[in-house]
Design a protein around this motif. Structure first.
Motif, PDB file in Angstrom:
ATOM      1  N   CYS A 203       0.844  -1.186   0.000  1.00 25.48           N
ATOM      2  CA  CYS A 203       0.000   0.000   0.000  1.00 25.48           C
ATOM      3  C   CYS A 203       0.888   1.246   0.000  1.00 25.48           C
ATOM      4  O   CYS A 203       1.990   1.249   0.567  1.00 25.48           O
ATOM      5  N   ALA A 204       0.398   2.307  -0.623  1.00 27.08           N
ATOM      6  CA  ALA A 204       1.206   3.516  -0.773  1.00 27.08           C
ATOM      7  C   ALA A 204       1.703   4.097   0.554  1.00 27.08           C
ATOM      8  O   ALA A 204       2.878   4.470   0.656  1.00 27.08           O
ATOM      9  N   PRO A 205       0.854   4.186   1.605  1.00 27.19           N
ATOM     10  CA  PRO A 205       1.340   4.773   2.855  1.00 27.19           C
ATOM     11  C   PRO A 205       2.408   3.926   3.551  1.00 27.19           C
ATOM     12  O   PRO A 205       3.098   4.428   4.444  1.00 27.19           O
ATOM     13  N   CYS A 206       2.528   2.678   3.139  1.00 25.16           N
ATOM     14  CA  CYS A 206       3.410   1.740   3.849  1.00 25.16           C
ATOM     15  C   CYS A 206       4.600   1.300   3.003  1.00 25.16           C
ATOM     16  O   CYS A 206       5.250   0.292   3.308  1.00 25.16           O
ATOM     17  N   THR A 207       4.904   2.049   1.937  1.00 22.43           N
ATOM     18  CA  THR A 207       5.993   1.681   1.037  1.00 22.43           C
ATOM     19  C   THR A 207       6.851   2.914   0.751  1.00 22.43           C
ATOM     20  O   THR A 207       6.333   3.985   0.476  1.00 22.43           O
ATOM     21  N   ARG A 208       8.150   2.727   0.816  1.00 24.22           N
ATOM     22  CA  ARG A 208       9.078   3.785   0.395  1.00 24.22           C
ATOM     23  C   ARG A 208      10.209   3.153  -0.409  1.00 24.22           C
ATOM     24  O   ARG A 208      10.398   1.929  -0.398  1.00 24.22           O
ATOM     25  N   ALA A 209      10.972   3.980  -1.099  1.00 24.24           N
ATOM     26  CA  ALA A 209      12.150   3.494  -1.808  1.00 24.24           C
ATOM     27  C   ALA A 209      13.209   3.072  -0.794  1.00 24.24           C
ATOM     28  O   ALA A 209      13.230   3.551   0.343  1.00 24.24           O
ATOM     29  N   ILE A 210      14.082   2.149  -1.215  1.00 22.73           N
ATOM     30  CA  ILE A 210      15.167   1.718  -0.329  1.00 22.73           C
ATOM     31  C   ILE A 210      16.478   2.371  -0.768  1.00 22.73           C
ATOM     32  O   ILE A 210      16.627   2.789  -1.915  1.00 22.73           O
ATOM     33  N   ALA A 211      17.400   2.440   0.153  1.00 22.12           N
ATOM     34  CA  ALA A 211      18.728   2.976  -0.140  1.00 22.12           C
ATOM     35  C   ALA A 211      19.657   1.834  -0.542  1.00 22.12           C
ATOM     36  O   ALA A 211      19.376   0.654  -0.295  1.00 22.12           O
ATOM     37  N   VAL A 212      20.776   2.187  -1.164  1.00 15.53           N
ATOM     38  CA  VAL A 212      21.757   1.185  -1.570  1.00 15.53           C
ATOM     39  C   VAL A 212      22.204   0.389  -0.340  1.00 15.53           C
ATOM     40  O   VAL A 212      22.541   0.955   0.702  1.00 15.53           O
ATOM     41  N   GLY A 213      22.155  -0.940  -0.472  1.00  9.32           N
ATOM     42  CA  GLY A 213      22.585  -1.808   0.611  1.00  9.32           C
ATOM     43  C   GLY A 213      21.496  -2.218   1.581  1.00  9.32           C
ATOM     44  O   GLY A 213      21.716  -3.113   2.400  1.00  9.32           O
ATOM     45  N   GLU A 214      20.327  -1.587   1.499  1.00 12.02           N
ATOM     46  CA  GLU A 214      19.230  -1.981   2.386  1.00 12.02           C
ATOM     47  C   GLU A 214      18.607  -3.284   1.910  1.00 12.02           C
ATOM     48  O   GLU A 214      18.628  -3.599   0.709  1.00 12.02           O
ATOM     49  N   PRO A 215      18.006  -4.072   2.816  1.00 12.01           N
ATOM     50  CA  PRO A 215      17.316  -5.307   2.417  1.00 12.01           C
ATOM     51  C   PRO A 215      16.139  -5.022   1.488  1.00 12.01           C
ATOM     52  O   PRO A 215      15.610  -3.905   1.461  1.00 12.01           O
ATOM     53  N   PHE A 216      15.713  -6.056   0.751  1.00 10.80           N
ATOM     54  CA  PHE A 216      14.620  -5.921  -0.224  1.00 10.80           C
ATOM     55  C   PHE A 216      13.378  -5.297   0.390  1.00 10.80           C
ATOM     56  O   PHE A 216      12.715  -4.467  -0.224  1.00 10.80           O
ATOM     57  N   ARG A 217      13.040  -5.723   1.607  1.00 12.14           N
ATOM     58  CA  ARG A 217      11.780  -5.293   2.198  1.00 12.14           C
ATOM     59  C   ARG A 217      11.945  -4.153   3.210  1.00 12.14           C
ATOM     60  O   ARG A 217      11.045  -3.866   3.993  1.00 12.14           O
ATOM     61  N   ALA A 218      13.085  -3.469   3.144  1.00  2.00           N
ATOM     62  CA  ALA A 218      13.327  -2.363   4.077  1.00  2.00           C
ATOM     63  C   ALA A 218      12.340  -1.219   3.868  1.00  2.00           C
ATOM     64  O   ALA A 218      12.075  -0.449   4.790  1.00  2.00           O
ATOM     65  N   GLY A 219      11.810  -1.103   2.666  1.00  2.00           N
ATOM     66  CA  GLY A 219      10.868  -0.031   2.384  1.00  2.00           C
ATOM     67  C   GLY A 219       9.433  -0.325   2.764  1.00  2.00           C
ATOM     68  O   GLY A 219       8.543   0.518   2.578  1.00  2.00           O
TER      69      GLY A 219
END
Length: 248
Positions: A203-219
């Motif tokens: 869902c949009a409120p619960c998703t953000r882009a991740i930074a380099v090196g972060e895990p797949f689901r960090a966002g």
């Protein structure tokens, strides 16, 4: 840089993994004739599964949860699937009144306030519609992979859910490189948000882009403890209770 350019790589054993996945899907269609559904989140993994189902004309229903809080880019993929493959997508939405009551009582940012409220929101927008999606089915297909997170590190190819249905994680041994290599080879449509460093999209409120090196689901639910980052769709009830209890 596009997600394909960033992630797609040919790796040893790729063709064998594709063949094995296709066989798992064929076996599921035969063993659960007329009672098996792919529950797609419309993410990259699930688009690969949808492509395999449609490309090989397997009798597996394709269905998704339209939570009412998805990005527009995610919702648009529903029509894209039908246009591209000529197959319908069964769409399950939350009960409108339940959503209205929840937002009226707790506000539209309740998910940030506590784990209980976030899980309650997921319950209304995801779990209840999922129950309707799976009603009458004896098996469902997911895009879960072991590489996605520590919590999913031992995902089996076949499991059972709390209701005793077969839960088939046909991509369990695929890498992220495998997923995007397949997408590149077969020109599989994907969510353009993947190109904006969002490997896992909810869902949009619960998703953000991740930074380099972060895990797949960090966002996903980035404000929560890593061990609690599941909405309930892929957590058995006893495990979910245990996780919450440990953090109480």
């Amino acid at each position: 840089m596009s997600a394909i350019a960033l992630y797609a790589r040919a790796t040893a054993g790729f063709d064998d993994r594709v063949a094995a996945t296709l066989q798992r899907l064929r076996d599921a269609a035969a063993a659960h004739a007329g009672h098996v559904v792919q529950s797609t989140s419309l993410g990259a993994e699930d688009m690969v599964v949808t492509d395999l189902i449609a490309r090989h004309r397997l009798p597996i229903t394709i269905a998704t949860l339209e939570t009412g809080a998805l990005h527009a880019e995610t919702v648009a993929l529903i029509g894209t699937i039908t246009q591209r493959y000529g197959v319908p997508v069964a769409v399950f939405r939350p009960q409108a009144e339940a959503v209205v009551q929840f937002v009226r009582t707790h506000g539209d940012k309740a998910m940030y306030e506590s784990l209980d409220l976030r899980k309650a929101c997921c319950g209304i927008r995801k779990m209840e519609p999922l129950g309707r999606m799976l009603a009458g089915q004896t098996a469902w297909v997911t895009g879960l992979r072991r590489e996605q997170s520590n919590a999913r590190g031992e995902v089996p190819f076949a499991d059972t859910d709390d209701a005793g249905r077969a839960k088939l994680n046909v991509l369990a041994d695929w890498s992220w490189a495998d997923v995007w290599h397949y997408i590149q080879l077969h020109d599989v449509p994907t969510n353009p948000l993947h190109d904006q460093f969002m490997p896992s999209i909810g869902c949009a409120p619960c998703t953000r882009a991740i930074a380099v090196g972060e895990p797949f689901r960090a966002g996903r639910w980035w404000w929560e403890d890593e061990s609690l980052k599941e909405c309930g769709l892929h957590v058995k009830q006893d495990a979910a209770v245990s996780m919450i209890g440990e953090k109480a």
